[in-house]
Design a protein around this motif. Structure first.
Motif, PDB file in Angstrom:
ATOM      1  N   UNK A  45       0.858  -1.270   0.078  1.00 49.14           N
ATOM      2  CA  UNK A  45       0.102  -0.122  -0.151  1.00 49.14           C
ATOM      3  C   UNK A  45       0.845   1.221  -0.052  1.00 49.14           C
ATOM      4  N   UNK A  46       0.781   2.176  -0.918  1.00 47.46           N
ATOM      5  CA  UNK A  46       1.574   3.275  -1.124  1.00 47.46           C
ATOM      6  C   UNK A  46       0.182   4.312  -0.911  1.00 47.46           C
ATOM      7  N   UNK A 101      -4.936  12.864  -3.409  1.00 46.33           N
ATOM      8  CA  UNK A 101      -4.397  11.788  -2.673  1.00 46.33           C
ATOM      9  C   UNK A 101      -4.661  10.527  -3.556  1.00 46.33           C
ATOM     10  N   UNK A 102      -3.667   9.682  -3.899  1.00 47.51           N
ATOM     11  CA  UNK A 102      -3.543   8.616  -4.530  1.00 47.51           C
ATOM     12  C   UNK A 102      -2.986   7.379  -3.401  1.00 47.51           C
ATOM     13  N   UNK A 118      -5.757   2.167  -8.191  1.00 52.76           N
ATOM     14  CA  UNK A 118      -5.265   3.371  -7.765  1.00 52.76           C
ATOM     15  C   UNK A 118      -6.603   4.105  -7.615  1.00 52.76           C
ATOM     16  N   UNK A 119      -7.016   4.230  -6.270  1.00 53.03           N
ATOM     17  CA  UNK A 119      -7.862   5.273  -5.814  1.00 53.03           C
ATOM     18  C   UNK A 119      -7.580   6.582  -5.536  1.00 53.03           C
ATOM     19  N   UNK A 169     -11.575   5.783 -11.112  1.00 54.66           N
ATOM     20  CA  UNK A 169     -10.884   4.733 -10.645  1.00 54.66           C
ATOM     21  C   UNK A 169     -10.066   4.083 -11.569  1.00 54.66           C
ATOM     22  N   UNK A 170      -8.970   3.319 -11.195  1.00 52.20           N
ATOM     23  CA  UNK A 170      -8.107   2.680 -11.847  1.00 52.20           C
ATOM     24  C   UNK A 170      -8.006   1.270 -11.242  1.00 52.20           C
ATOM     25  N   UNK A 171      -8.007   0.122 -12.187  1.00 48.80           N
ATOM     26  CA  UNK A 171      -7.970  -1.008 -11.452  1.00 48.80           C
ATOM     27  C   UNK A 171      -7.280  -1.933 -12.776  1.00 48.80           C
ATOM     28  N   UNK A 172      -6.391  -2.983 -12.232  1.00 46.54           N
ATOM     29  CA  UNK A 172      -5.923  -3.972 -13.175  1.00 46.54           C
ATOM     30  C   UNK A 172      -5.076  -4.986 -12.608  1.00 46.54           C
TER      31      UNK A 172
END
Length: 157
Positions: free
Chosen positions: A48-49, A71-72, A89-90, A97-100
């Motif tokens: 988690x970053x 904030x990411x 990546x929230x 939204x980004x997901x993969x």
């Protein structure tokens, strides 16, 4: 909008995996991309970053969504083998939204680190433009990650 990015490292998969999950590496990447702050943690296969990114050079159509900073929260959950992960990546409070997925493969001591991401913007009329902008910004960050990664591996041999 789906997009892909690949970084290639002249190092075995074990070294690359260790680098990618090292909080100090993630903080160095964040510094290089100009993050205002960064914290990173890895444990039990989960990275988690959390970064605070300044909003700069955003086109006029996106300014009202971007605000002054974003904030990411970047989360990767790795499989037991450590060769593939789900990624999100929230951006809390933003309509993006980004997901993969992430994959690591090695051939002859060279490791390929591949991202496949889907960007979605829940904004009528300009959603496609926002998705393209976010994909471009994310890709620029991943290019920087690859540059920092090559330097990191060279200096941490």
């Amino acid at each position: 909008m789906k997009f892909q990015h690949t970084n290639t490292y002249a190092a075995p998969i074990e070294r690359v995996r260790a680098m990618l999950n090292d909080p100090a590496f993630r903080e160095q990447v964040a510094t290089r991309v100009g993050a205002l702050s960064c914290s990173a943690a890895f444990g039990n296969g989960k990275l988690v970053v959390r970064e605070e990114q300044p909003v700069q050079g955003v086109p006029a159509f996106a300014k009202k969504f971007a605000g002054g900073a974003t904030t990411v929260i970047h989360t990767e959950i790795w499989d037991e083998a450590g060769t593939s992960a789900t990624i999100t990546l929230e951006t809390p409070g933003k309509p993006i939204t980004q997901a993969g997925s992430v994959a690591l493969t090695e051939a002859a001591g060279v490791t390929t680190h591949s991202y496949t991401l889907e960007v979605s913007a829940s904004v009528p009329l300009i959603g496609g433009k926002l998705e393209k902008l976010v994909a471009d910004l994310t890709t620029a960050g991943l290019v920087t990650e690859g540059q920092v990664g090559a330097e990191w591996l060279a200096s941490h041999s």
